[in-house]
Design a protein around this motif. Structure first.
Motif, PDB file in Angstrom:
ATOM      1  N   VAL A  48       0.841  -1.205   0.000  1.00 43.83           N
ATOM      2  CA  VAL A  48       0.000   0.000   0.000  1.00 43.83           C
ATOM      3  C   VAL A  48       0.872   1.250   0.000  1.00 43.83           C
ATOM      4  CG1 VAL A  48      -1.792   1.272   1.222  1.00 43.83           C
ATOM      5  CG2 VAL A  48      -1.861  -1.222   1.178  1.00 43.83           C
ATOM      6  N   SER A  52       0.246   3.969  -2.831  1.00 43.60           N
ATOM      7  CA  SER A  52      -0.504   5.128  -2.332  1.00 43.60           C
ATOM      8  C   SER A  52       0.067   6.440  -2.850  1.00 43.60           C
ATOM      9  CB  SER A  52      -0.481   5.120  -0.801  1.00 43.60           C
ATOM     10  OG  SER A  52      -1.012   6.320  -0.280  1.00 43.60           O
ATOM     11  N   SER A  59      -0.425   2.433   6.511  1.00 42.56           N
ATOM     12  CA  SER A  59      -1.542   1.491   6.539  1.00 42.56           C
ATOM     13  C   SER A  59      -1.171   0.214   7.276  1.00 42.56           C
ATOM     14  CB  SER A  59      -1.981   1.144   5.114  1.00 42.56           C
ATOM     15  OG  SER A  59      -2.445   2.301   4.445  1.00 42.56           O
ATOM     16  N   THR A 270     -10.324   4.719   5.985  1.00 42.55           N
ATOM     17  CA  THR A 270      -9.182   5.217   5.220  1.00 42.55           C
ATOM     18  C   THR A 270      -9.391   6.668   4.793  1.00 42.55           C
ATOM     19  OG1 THR A 270      -8.525   3.035   4.393  1.00 42.55           O
ATOM     20  CG2 THR A 270      -7.901   4.933   3.062  1.00 42.55           C
ATOM     21  N   GLN A 296      -5.496   0.746  -1.321  1.00 49.43           N
ATOM     22  CA  GLN A 296      -6.026  -0.064  -0.226  1.00 49.43           C
ATOM     23  C   GLN A 296      -6.650  -1.350  -0.760  1.00 49.43           C
ATOM     24  OE1 GLN A 296      -5.723   0.607   3.043  1.00 49.43           O
ATOM     25  NE2 GLN A 296      -4.655   2.539   2.690  1.00 49.43           N
ATOM     26  N   THR A 312      -6.416  -0.883   6.516  1.00 50.79           N
ATOM     27  CA  THR A 312      -6.861   0.491   6.244  1.00 50.79           C
ATOM     28  C   THR A 312      -5.675   1.414   6.508  1.00 50.79           C
ATOM     29  OG1 THR A 312      -7.519   1.168   8.497  1.00 50.79           O
ATOM     30  CG2 THR A 312      -9.128  -0.084   7.222  1.00 50.79           C
ATOM     31  N   GLN A 313      -5.793   2.668   6.071  1.00 47.13           N
ATOM     32  CA  GLN A 313      -4.825   3.651   6.551  1.00 47.13           C
ATOM     33  C   GLN A 313      -5.176   3.934   8.007  1.00 47.13           C
ATOM     34  OE1 GLN A 313      -3.626   8.209   5.715  1.00 47.13           O
ATOM     35  NE2 GLN A 313      -3.615   6.966   3.866  1.00 47.13           N
TER      36      GLN A 313
END
Length: 530
Positions: A48, A52, A59, A270, A296, A312-313
């Motif tokens: 991620v 991202s 995350s 997130t 994600q 998730t973040q």
């Protein structure tokens, strides 16, 4: 990406020490294998982090999904069946990203986002108090108010008084003092103190303290107060810790429901975290939210395929990254490699880290999220900002993250409706005309059905023998509900000897025969005024 290595590497070390116990604690709270939390942390950092568009977001497994995971594992007939739902959730997140659903995060008021950050900061501090004193009845990743054993956040703190571990408490106090000294004094004294972070020193001292006192009856720290990373005996036992989804269960409708639930909750958490971390970022980078959903989604697909928890973040790790000076996504990626290499190469060393030292690190993270100055600032902004802020905080502390945010959002919406109700029009009384009082009703730029009550009340209060001027020259949108109210009033006005004069961009008309027909005949917008 590599030009800020001197900032990103120290930050990644801090994030690693914050993430390690949280990965394990969330896995324990979820009823999943401990190694699954580490897999999610590794994937969240490396995969991620690479995909991202966020410079400072980190995350990994999220406490907000723990209850969903715990219930789903039992309902779906085992962990391998649950992994299918994780993969499906990742695919659905990819669809969300392609559909540009990332914009949803921007519809949450700033007061609620700030309340979320502060509430998380407070609950981090409250949750770490038992660990700080060496009383660890619940996993470090359990952020809910009510615990699985029936206790709550505050009863756990009260119970801590009777279960204080002298050794764990002493090294926690030493670690906390080092962190404060490093942050306030030493970090400004030289480059070496900026490169070697206080948390690394605190953890190293914690390991040394454990080794020196493990045979001391009074100061020794028991195994249950230490990090617990799975220790494989060889390569075969290491790879045996990975689980793989049972795709033969994909026809089970409940798996699809669980997958959609994971996608929805993980995406919302997130997006809220993205909004919050962008506010914390001193360099004010803006994260592309749709790209974040795609990242994600890919992370959850990879995590589900090799036995990891949903990802998730996460605000705790992200805020630790920001507070430690992380500048680019490299800090998140490096922290993922640290997790990977540590569980392969030095699991026994990791299992010597006292949880109380990690609790001290998290308490500093929590304090920086919930500084007292922020409470004073929000209060000074007035009730429209402070009430959603405080409601969000209380909701997060006494329920959980999503319920707290929902409560704050409901209050924020109520404030919007109230202000819309109050600001729909302006009423002005002027001098007499032919023995009649003149009242001027100026409509706002947008008048919707929310304003029905306010306008109806004003019209009903207009006395007999009045000359009413309705000014809608600046009105761009007039809801049909308001037009009906004006039409009903027009019929009553004749009985009360009230003359009406309408000012609009289409011209001025006295005692219009029908408001409905007047607006209906507008060729540009029908019942809407543009």
């Amino acid at each position: 990406m590599f030009k800020h290595l001197k900032s990103d590497i120290p930050a990644s070390i801090v994030v690693f020490f914050v993430a390690l116990p949280l990965c394990l604690g969330i896995a324990l709270a979820s009823g999943a294998p401990l190694f699954s939390g580490l897999i999610a942390g590794i994937i969240g950092g490396i995969v991620v982090g690479a995909l991202s568009g966020s410079n400072i977001g980190v995350s990994g497994p999220a406490a907000g999904l723990a209850a969903i995971v715990l219930t789903a594992i039992g309902a779906l007939g085992g962990y391998q069946n649950f992994l299918v739902a994780v993969v499906i959730g990742g695919v659905i997140q990819l669809i969300f990203g392609l559909l540009k659903a990332g914009i949803i995060g921007y519809y949450f008021p700033s007061s609620v986002i700030k309340g979320m950050l502060t509430g998380i900061g407070i609950i981090i501090i409250l949750k770490q108090i038992p660990h700080f004193f060496g009383y660890d009845p619940d996993p470090m990743g359990d952020m809910a108010f009510i615990q699985a054993d029936g206790n709550n956040t505050f009863t756990e703190i009260i119970d801590t008084i009777d279960h204080i571990s002298p050794g764990a408490t002493l090294i926690a106090i030493i670690g906390l003092a080092i962190l404060i000294l490093w942050d306030k004094v030493l970090s400004k004294k030289g480059k070496i103190f900026a490169l070697i972070q206080g948390p690394l020193v605190a953890v190293a001292l914690g390991i040394i303290f454990y080794l020196l006192t493990k045979n001391d009856e009074f100061l020794s720290i028991s195994q249950k107060h230490l990090v617990t990373v799975p220790v494989p005996e060889d390569a075969a036992s290491f790879f045996a810790q990975f689980s793989f989804p049972n795709f033969s269960a994909i026809t089970n409708p409940q798996i699809w429901v669980t997958g959609f639930t994971i996608a929805l909750v993980a995406s919302l958490e997130t997006l809220l975290c993205v909004e919050a971390t962008d506010k914390l970022d001193p360099y004010k980078n803006v994260t592309p939210t749709n790209r974040e959903l795609l990242a994600q989604g890919m992370g959850n697909i990879f995590s589900g395929l090799i036995g990891g928890l949903p990802i998730t973040q996460v605000i705790v790790r992200s805020s630790a990254n920001i507070q430690s000076g992380g500048r680019t996504k490299l800090s998140a990626i490096i922290h993922g490699f640290f997790l990977l290499f540590s569980v392969i190469l030095i699991p026994k060393l990791l299992n010597m880290i006292p949880l109380s030292v990690l609790a001290a690190i998290l308490i500093i993270v929590g304090y920086k999220l919930a500084k007292p100055a922020l409470f004073k600032k929000m209060y000074s902004l007035g009730w429209k900002q402070s009430v959603p802020f405080f409601i969000t905080i209380l909701g997060i502390i006494f329920t959980d993250l999503l319920i707290g945010i929902a409560l704050g959002l409901c209050v924020g919406i109520f404030v919007i409706l109230l202000k819309s109700y109050q600001n729909s029009h302006f009423l002005q009384k002027e001098k007499n005309k032919d023995g009649k009082n003149i009242i001027k009703l100026t409509l706002a730029e947008e008048v919707t059905f929310f304003n029905k009550g306010a306008i109806l009340k004003e019209l009903e209060s207009i006395p007999e023998n009045t000359f009413l001027e309705i000014d809608k020259l600046k009105t761009r949108y007039l809801d049909y509900d308001i037009i009906e109210i004006l039409e009903d009033f027009r019929l009553k006005a004749k009985e009360r000897n009230i003359d009406i004069k309408l000012y609009s961009k289409r011209g001025t008309i006295e005692n219009p025969p029908s408001f409905i027909e007047f607006f209906k005949s507008d060729p540009k917008s029908g019942y809407n005024v543009t």
